[in-house]
Design an enzyme around this catalytic site. Structure first.
Site, short mmCIF file in Angstrom:
data_model
loop_
_atom_site.label_atom_id
_atom_site.label_comp_id
_atom_site.label_asym_id
_atom_site.label_seq_id
_atom_site.Cartn_x
_atom_site.Cartn_y
_atom_site.Cartn_z
N LYS A 1 -1.97 64.57 28.04
CA LYS A 1 -2.82 65.16 28.63
C LYS A 1 -2.22 65.14 30.17
O LYS A 1 -2.51 65.95 30.99
CB LYS A 1 -4.18 64.37 28.84
CG LYS A 1 -5.15 64.63 27.61
CD LYS A 1 -6.01 64.02 27.46
CE LYS A 1 -5.94 62.43 27.11
NZ LYS A 1 -7.13 61.44 26.54
N ARG B 1 -9.97 59.51 15.64
CA ARG B 1 -9.55 58.13 15.78
C ARG B 1 -10.74 57.15 16.07
O ARG B 1 -11.16 55.99 15.71
CB ARG B 1 -8.54 58.03 16.88
CG ARG B 1 -7.26 58.61 16.31
CD ARG B 1 -6.12 58.79 17.52
NE ARG B 1 -6.01 57.31 18.24
CZ ARG B 1 -5.84 57.36 19.69
NH1 ARG B 1 -5.74 58.47 20.20
NH2 ARG B 1 -5.76 56.20 19.97
N HIS C 1 -3.66 56.89 35.94
CA HIS C 1 -4.66 56.86 34.74
C HIS C 1 -4.86 55.28 34.13
O HIS C 1 -3.75 54.42 34.22
CB HIS C 1 -3.74 57.41 33.38
CG HIS C 1 -4.63 57.41 32.22
ND1 HIS C 1 -5.44 58.43 32.00
CD2 HIS C 1 -4.72 56.34 31.31
CE1 HIS C 1 -6.31 57.90 30.76
NE2 HIS C 1 -5.63 56.93 30.21
N ASP D 1 -5.52 66.60 21.13
CA ASP D 1 -5.76 65.41 21.38
C ASP D 1 -7.39 65.16 21.26
O ASP D 1 -7.96 64.28 20.78
CB ASP D 1 -5.30 65.00 22.75
CG ASP D 1 -6.00 63.66 23.13
OD1 ASP D 1 -5.52 62.57 22.28
OD2 ASP D 1 -6.72 63.39 24.06
N SER E 1 -1.62 60.29 23.21
CA SER E 1 -2.76 60.81 23.72
C SER E 1 -2.95 61.01 25.20
O SER E 1 -3.34 62.08 25.81
CB SER E 1 -3.92 60.07 23.18
OG SER E 1 -5.14 59.94 23.77
#
Ligand code: URA
Length: 428
Positions: free
Chosen positions: A191, A172, A86, A165, A187
């Site tokens: 996931k 946000r 990620h 989320d 967040s």
């Protein structure tokens, strides 16, 4: 239904720098997901968290509550290790495209749930959608089948994964509360943990084009995410990498796919190759595969074979001609010397204004739009030589893109060297 707590009390606790109890956190996430806390109340709470922070116990519970808001996937039936990467997002960051098939070459399954771009950072799904026929949406069954047959999948996260989320992130985004370390860490990690990957490598970007502008903040984010991953039994490592200048020579959609294919063909810009190989090494080590040579698998076509099968499995034609922007404009070097700065944020905003990104979720992106760079920091340039080409289907966008780039380029006298180093640190 009688609610266990009052949202206003929860907001006041964080406003006054207090600590939320585990029960208060569980209730907050659950109540917001089912609509019992209003958006304006959650906005106030997010802002209080952004300003006053959360301790590790609060962040761990907040993340666990977000995971519990939806389904958890399980790849154990595949019978082989899984690894995911990620990135916290940047300009020209197309690394997922060559990386997922490259890691799959070595028998590690790569379930890569990706997102779309919002603001100046690009989205992996937007890039891949420039390939004719390619589909981002897969059912969980299709995803499992593709992982078993091809070994790598890049697709959109289903609606069932961490729904808290999805709601929170959208809120946000429009309330100036994205850049809070507890909120970013929870967040991303909710996931990734819900997705069920066995190991995870985080690419935490630092610099003008990233959420985290300085190294201390990026390190804190990385340490928080690594601790969250390990606590959930996911073998997690983070690299801090430079995002003061774009990665590679392209920022856009189709042009980034084209560059990724060059890397898969054994060529491509050296920074994209370096980061792809390093992240592959980290993912393979985290998944328990040692002694692999990912650089060789880029050179000899094995990664390209997996890429072709991965694109075809999702309806795409990997050999199709990619869309090309209708109009282009060249920006010339203003002076002789060494290019020591080429600002990532400015290039990202220019690409976005040219049509490569979206301002609102429902906007369409232009597949061919973006910025092609002809020089990177460290290069010798001559006044009047092309520095970048701006690409768009809608030429009225050129002026605003040029404005974004007004202070983006720094040229220093011959003999100067840029300060940036691509891989800054590793946190495990
Ligand atoms: N990416 C996410 O998924 N969440 C954030 O909060 C920031 C970046």
């Amino acid at each position: 239904m009688t609610e266990a707590f009052d949202a206003v009390d929860i907001i006041r606790i964080k406003r006054d720098r207090g600590t939320l109890t585990l029960e208060q956190i569980d209730w907050t996430i659950d109540a917001y997901t089912r609509g019992a806390i209003a958006d304006e109340q959650m906005s106030a709470l997010n802002m209080a968290i952004l300003l006053n922070g959360m301790d590790r116990t609060e962040i761990f519970r907040w993340t666990a509550a977000m995971i519990a808001s939806g389904e958890r996937m399980d790849f154990s039936s595949l019978g082989r290790p899984t690894s995911d990467k990620h990135s916290t997002g940047g300009v020209g960051d197309k690394i997922t495209l060559p990386l997922a098939p490259l890691v799959a070459v070595f028998g590690v399954a790569v379930p890569q749930l990706s997102g779309r771009g919002l603001g100046h950072t690009g989205g992996t799904l937007d890039k891949l959608e420039s390939i004719p026929g390619w589909r981002a949406q897969l059912s969980n069954e299709d995803m499992m089948r593709q992982l078993a047959e091809v070994g790598a999948v890049i697709c959109a996260a289903g609606a069932g994964l961490a729904p808290a989320d999805k709601k929170l992130y959208a809120l946000r985004d429009v309330t100036g509360t994205v850049e809070a370390i507890p909120l970013i860490a929870s967040s991303i990690m909710s996931k990734k943990i819900a997705e069920g990957t066995g190991s995870l490598v985080l690419d935490v970007k630092v610099g003008s084009g990233a959420f985290m502008k300085d190294i201390a903040q990026a390190r804190e984010l990385a340490e928080t995410m690594v601790a969250l991953g390990k606590d959930a039994g996911v073998n997690t490592v983070a690299l801090l990498t430079d995002m003061s200048t774009p990665l590679g020579l392209t920022a856009g959609n189709a042009i980034e796919v084209e560059e990724s294919v060059e890397v898969l063909a054994g060529g491509g810009p050296s920074d994209v190759v370096e980061l792809t190989v390093r992240l592959a090494e980290e993912m393979l080590a985290c998944a328990g595969v040692h002694g692999a040579d990912p650089a060789a698998a880029l050179k000899d076509g094995r990664a390209m074979d997996v890429w072709n099968r991965m694109i075809e499995a999702q309806g795409g034609d990997p050999r199709a001609t990619l869309p090309v922007a209708k109009e282009s404009e060249v920006i010339l070097a203003p002076a002789d010397g060494v290019l020591v700065g080429l600002d990532a944020l400015a290039v990202g905003v220019a690409a976005w204004r040219l049509g490569a990104g979206r301002a609102r979720k429902e906007d369409q992106v232009q597949a061919g739009a973006g910025v092609r760079l002809h020089a990177k920091p460290g290069a010798q340039v001559r006044a009047g030589e092309p520095l970048m080409t701006l690409l768009t289907d809608t030429p009225d966008k050129f002026d605003r893109a040029r404005e974004a780039l007004a202070d983006a380029v720094v040229i220093a006298p011959e003999g100067s060297r840029p300060a940036q180093q691509l891989i800054i640190d590793r946190i495990a």
